[in-house]
Design an enzyme around this catalytic site. Structure first.
Site, PDB file in Angstrom:
ATOM      1  N   LYS A 105     -27.849  -1.414  25.537  1.00 58.97           N
ATOM      2  CA  LYS A 105     -26.544  -1.387  24.862  1.00 58.97           C
ATOM      3  C   LYS A 105     -25.947   0.012  24.974  1.00 58.97           C
ATOM      4  O   LYS A 105     -26.377   0.937  24.294  1.00 58.97           O
ATOM      5  CB  LYS A 105     -26.666  -1.767  23.385  1.00 58.97           C
ATOM      6  N   GLU A 110     -33.769  10.235  19.655  1.00 54.68           N
ATOM      7  CA  GLU A 110     -33.262  11.540  20.098  1.00 54.68           C
ATOM      8  C   GLU A 110     -31.920  11.714  19.412  1.00 54.68           C
ATOM      9  O   GLU A 110     -30.983  10.962  19.695  1.00 54.68           O
ATOM     10  CB  GLU A 110     -33.061  11.567  21.619  1.00 54.68           C
ATOM     11  N   CYS A 151     -25.946  17.490  23.440  1.00 51.52           N
ATOM     12  CA  CYS A 151     -26.869  17.581  22.300  1.00 51.52           C
ATOM     13  C   CYS A 151     -27.526  18.957  22.287  1.00 51.52           C
ATOM     14  O   CYS A 151     -27.944  19.436  21.242  1.00 51.52           O
ATOM     15  CB  CYS A 151     -27.917  16.487  22.373  1.00 51.52           C
ATOM     16  N   GLU A 176     -23.587  19.933  12.890  1.00 53.28           N
ATOM     17  CA  GLU A 176     -23.241  19.607  14.279  1.00 53.28           C
ATOM     18  C   GLU A 176     -21.755  19.242  14.346  1.00 53.28           C
ATOM     19  O   GLU A 176     -21.287  18.382  13.600  1.00 53.28           O
ATOM     20  CB  GLU A 176     -24.081  18.430  14.791  1.00 53.28           C
TER      21      GLU A 176
END
Ligand code: NAD
Length: 493
Positions: free
Chosen positions: A174, A249, A283, A383
């Site tokens: 997905k 992750e 990331c 973040e």
């Protein structure tokens, strides 16, 4: 007219049962690129059943044969590298040199995982008993559910799906809603490479409609997820209740440390690339620099000058150095954090949406730099996933390490110093899954483990020599050829 794409289930390209669709867009121009099935749990269910059925024979296909198909996919990717890179730039915005790198990671991973088919080493060990053989072997887990983000739309599926398939799992994939086209190319390539029907299934759709049912599905034995910490922890909670294996992750807030003895020219180049490459949407992007007070002002001056000079534009244009943000919602997030940052530090570059000329059509934001920010400020701890960098003054390596390790995230970190003692102390003490010395925070190579500590992950590493770990179970096998009952786990003395 945009093209109409379909799901790939049991070896057939099919629309969503509901007939509903969604569109993907070019973030630099707003152009509609394609129309994709907005699938639901019904479509997902079909895909899982196809994968479960294909698992029966795929698991018994010799691993070198499985790996050969992955290797062949790598050869096709190599032939199409340029077309794939261009399609990726159109779909998610990063500049061509970076999308070529993303596709290259797919090639590298196909070769690395392809080789793994002839290794997949187990362990033999002596038994306690005479005339008895003891060994442990890797076994596939079953159906793998793979959920991916948009920022590395070819590399991340490669890191997950290639090892999963080599290990003998079948999969349902997905992809993120912003990058369906790259997932479609990925799947088409595996079909062309000769993967049997049902071994890899592709279901487009939202996290709520497809991702969540995938995590909950009783026939999906392992979930491999890359994306935000918020979504990842939600998946972990659901999977935890079901006792399901899950590899996560997640987010990052990666720091560069610049000591007073650093080679500043090199540090400036590396920080620019790590902070503003991929428009800060990696990331591993550097979004904070802990810089020694003695060189703080000089570094801020040089970075601001270079950040202001970066050329923004469509990533397909050769002179473009920084592309757009992926979508409007990401622009809003960056705007929110820049407003917060104005009260937390000194704005020395950028700070606004970029709207000059053709930029007005896309999601562009100026490379932004805040100097003299407190280590606990929101722009230095949360973040942002955009081109926003915060400089934090430090007095010592110990202070920088403490700030780094107090972060909610632990993916990547880096130090610039000429002092070998400081470099080794940092390598030992920085609590992140990846540490760089005299290099920025981005630039992982596929044959080393990839992943992070604390809020970034749950202990797994992708790629490298650890690539099979999320997708295999260990089975210990004892063969007694003594012809008599030899009892273990009992006191034989
Ligand atoms: P996201 O979490 O919004 O989405 C990731 C994927 O999860 C998408 O496919 C999405 O549709 C799906 N999803 C959303 N809700 C779900 C649910 N309830 N159940 C199941 N699936 C669901 O992340 P994003 O915006 O696509 O990507 C950006 C994030 O990814 C950043 O936080 C970044 O740090 C992280 N990231 C991490 C790594 C890493 O290796 N650590 C690599 C790349 C990106």
């Amino acid at each position: 007219m945009s093209s109409l794409y379909q799901n790939f289930i049991g070896g057939r390209w099919v629309p969503a049962r509901s007939g509903r669709t969604f569109f993907n867009h070019n973030p630099a121009t707003g152009e509609i690129l394609g129309e994709y099935p907005a699938s639901s749990s019904e479509d997902l269910d079909e895909a899982v059943l196809a994968a479960a059925s294909a698992y029966r024979s795929w698991r018994l296909t010799p691993a070198p044969k499985r790996a050969e198909i992955v290797f062949r996919a790598g050869e096709i990717i190599r032939e199409r590298k340029e077309d794939l890179a261009r399609a990726m730039t159109r779909e998610m915005g990063k500049v061509l040199a970076e999308t070529r790198g993303d596709v290259q990671e797919g090639i590298d991973m196909a070769y690395l995982a392809g080789g793994e088919g002839r290794r997949m080493y187990g362990v033999t060990t002596p038994s306690e008993m005479p005339n008895k053989w003891a060994m442990s072997v890797r076994c596939p887990v079953g159906v793998a559910g793979v959920i991916t983000p948009w920022n590395f739309p070819f590399a991340i599926p490669s890191w997950k799906l290639m090892p999963a398939l080599v290990a003998g799992n079948t999969a349902v994939f997905k992809p993120a809603g912003d990058t369906p086209e790259m997932a479609w190319h990925f799947t088409r390539i595996f079909e062309e490479a000769g993967l049997p029907p049902g071994v890899l299934n592709l279901v487009f759709g939202s996290g709520a409609q497809v991702g969540q049912p995938m995590v909950e599905h009783p026939r999906v034995q392992v979930i491999s997820f890359t994306g935000s910490t918020e979504v990842g922890l939600g998946i972990n909670a659901t999977a935890g209740k079901l006792g399901k294996r899950v590899s996560l992750e997640m987010g990052g807030k990666n720091a560069v440390i610049v000591m007073d003895d650093a080679q500043l020219d090199l540090a400036v180049e590396a920080i620019l690339w790590s902070a503003y490459g991929t428009t800060g949407q990696r990331c591993t992007a550097c979004s904070r620099v802990m810089v020694h007070a003695q060189v703080h002002d000089e570094l801020a001056r040089r970075l601001a000058e270079r950040a202001r000079a970066l050329k923004l534009g469509d990533g397909l244009e050769p002179e473009t150095q920084m592309g757009p943000l992926v979508n409007e919602s990401q622009v809003k997030t960056v705007e929110k954090y820049v407003a917060i940052g104005r009260n937390e530090g000194q704005l020395v570059a950028g700070g606004a949406r970029a709207t000059d000329g053709a930029l007005a059509r896309g999601h562009f934001f100026q490379p932004t730099l805040f100097a003299d920010v407190k280590s606990t400020a929101r722009v230095a701890t949360e973040e942002i996933f955009g081109p926003v960098l915060a400089l934090v003054k430090i007095q010592s390596l110990e202070e920088a390490v403490a700030i780094n390790n107090a972060s909610a995230y632990g993916l990547s970190s880096s130090i610039f110093t000429q002092d070998v003692n400081r470099a080794f102390a940092a390598m030992r003490d920085l609590d992140t899954g990846i540490v760089y010395v005299n290099h920025g925070t981005t630039g992982a190579e596929t044959h080393l483990p990839f992943g992070g500590t604390r809020g970034t992950g749950n202990g797994h590493r992708e790629a490298g020599h650890t690539m099979l770990d999320p997708f295999t179970e260990w089975k210990s096998v004892y063969v007694d050829f003594s012809g008599r009952l030899q009892r273990a786990q009992i006191d034989n003395n």
